[in-house]
Scaffold this motif. Structure first.
Motif, short mmCIF file in Angstrom:
data_model
loop_
_atom_site.label_atom_id
_atom_site.label_comp_id
_atom_site.label_asym_id
_atom_site.label_seq_id
_atom_site.Cartn_x
_atom_site.Cartn_y
_atom_site.Cartn_z
N ALA A 31 -28.11 11.21 64.63
CA ALA A 31 -27.04 10.05 64.32
C ALA A 31 -26.63 10.10 62.98
O ALA A 31 -27.11 9.43 62.09
CB ALA A 31 -27.77 8.64 64.55
N PRO A 32 -25.90 10.93 62.60
CA PRO A 32 -25.32 11.20 61.23
C PRO A 32 -24.62 9.93 60.79
O PRO A 32 -24.81 9.76 59.44
CB PRO A 32 -24.07 12.22 61.37
N HIS A 33 -23.99 9.10 61.36
CA HIS A 33 -23.30 7.86 61.03
C HIS A 33 -24.57 7.00 60.56
O HIS A 33 -24.51 6.14 59.57
CB HIS A 33 -22.31 7.27 61.87
N LEU A 34 -25.43 6.55 61.30
CA LEU A 34 -26.74 5.72 60.95
C LEU A 34 -27.46 6.47 59.54
O LEU A 34 -27.87 5.43 58.88
CB LEU A 34 -27.71 5.77 62.22
N ALA A 35 -27.62 7.67 59.75
CA ALA A 35 -28.37 8.15 58.46
C ALA A 35 -27.62 8.14 57.17
O ALA A 35 -28.31 7.60 56.15
CB ALA A 35 -28.58 9.67 58.64
N PHE A 39 -29.44 5.78 54.50
CA PHE A 39 -29.84 6.44 53.18
C PHE A 39 -28.76 6.05 52.05
O PHE A 39 -28.64 6.78 50.83
CB PHE A 39 -29.94 7.96 53.39
N ASN A 40 -27.74 5.72 52.32
CA ASN A 40 -26.53 5.33 51.37
C ASN A 40 -25.98 6.49 50.92
O ASN A 40 -25.78 6.92 49.74
CB ASN A 40 -26.86 4.40 50.12
N ILE A 41 -25.46 7.42 51.96
CA ILE A 41 -24.95 8.66 51.77
C ILE A 41 -23.73 8.61 52.53
O ILE A 41 -23.46 8.17 53.64
CB ILE A 41 -25.85 10.11 52.06
N THR A 42 -22.69 9.67 52.30
CA THR A 42 -21.45 10.22 52.99
C THR A 42 -22.17 10.62 54.22
O THR A 42 -22.97 11.18 54.57
CB THR A 42 -20.51 10.86 52.50
N GLU A 43 -21.08 10.44 55.49
CA GLU A 43 -21.20 11.16 56.62
C GLU A 43 -21.36 12.51 56.57
O GLU A 43 -22.02 13.59 57.09
CB GLU A 43 -20.59 10.61 57.59
N ALA A 44 -20.53 13.05 55.67
CA ALA A 44 -20.18 14.37 55.34
C ALA A 44 -21.74 15.11 54.91
O ALA A 44 -22.07 16.25 55.17
CB ALA A 44 -19.17 14.96 54.54
N SER A 45 -22.23 14.50 54.13
CA SER A 45 -23.69 14.68 53.44
C SER A 45 -24.66 14.89 54.65
O SER A 45 -25.59 15.51 54.79
CB SER A 45 -24.17 13.76 52.13
#
Length: 182
Positions: A31-35, A39-45
């Motif tokens: 779940a990239p959007h939840l990660a 973790f306060n990172i961008t979805e691309a990251s």
């Protein structure tokens, strides 16, 4: 504190850092959007991290400086560490504390026993927070983890992750430099 004293390898810190990298990797894969949010990172990251092989996570994990830091309100953390424990707290509630969060605070406390300044640098907190943890009991630290429920965030810009494939040694050096500054 010298950089030499800071550079001592700590297997507990490395294990904890690897657990967080593995958790972030799994979260980013599923779940990239939840990660990204957690973790306060961008979805691309998050997508970049999801594509990393396990061997890269092993390289990113450090036994010298944590790659992550808790997002805490320092004053609240200091107040919680100074507050006396009630007998009821000793008997209830604390056992439900996330062992993961409690482990972070106990590792910080253990490191702060020998050098609060070094512990602050290694774990990404202020010296007053590191200093206070060295005086806390394990029960106080478990309460702190339970009350704060602090999310963790990377201690370096996610742009460092983008260059891992091109220059692994340069990227890891950049990661370490950012972690030592923040």
């Amino acid at each position: 504190m010298t950089l030499r004293s800071m550079a001592r390898y700590d297997q507990d810190l490395r294990d904890w850092d690897l657990i967080l990298w593995t958790l972030l990797h799994q979260y980013a894969s599923e779940a990239p959007h939840l990660a990204a949010s957690a973790f306060n990172i961008t979805e691309a990251s998050a997508h970049t991290i999801a594509r990393m092989p396990r061997s890269m996570l092993e390289k990113l994990a450090s036994g010298t400086v944590s790659s992550f830091r808790p997002v805490i309100a320092e004053e609240e953390a200091l107040e919680l560490m100074q507050a006396p424990l009630s007998p009821m707290e000793l008997l209830s509630g604390i056992e439900s504390t996330s062992t993961f969060d409690a482990r972070y605070w106990m590792l910080l406390s253990k490191s702060a026993l020998s050098s609060p300044a070094s512990a602050a640098m290694r774990y990404g907190v202020s010296i007053p927070v590191a200093e206070m943890t060295r005086h806390c009991s394990s029960t106080q630290l478990m309460r702190l983890a339970s009350e704060l429920q602090a999310p963790f965030t990377l201690r370096f810009p996610t742009s460092v992750l983008d260059v891992l494939g091109d220059d692994i040694h340069g990227a890891l050096t950049q990661k370490m430099a950012y972690c030592l500054q923040n």
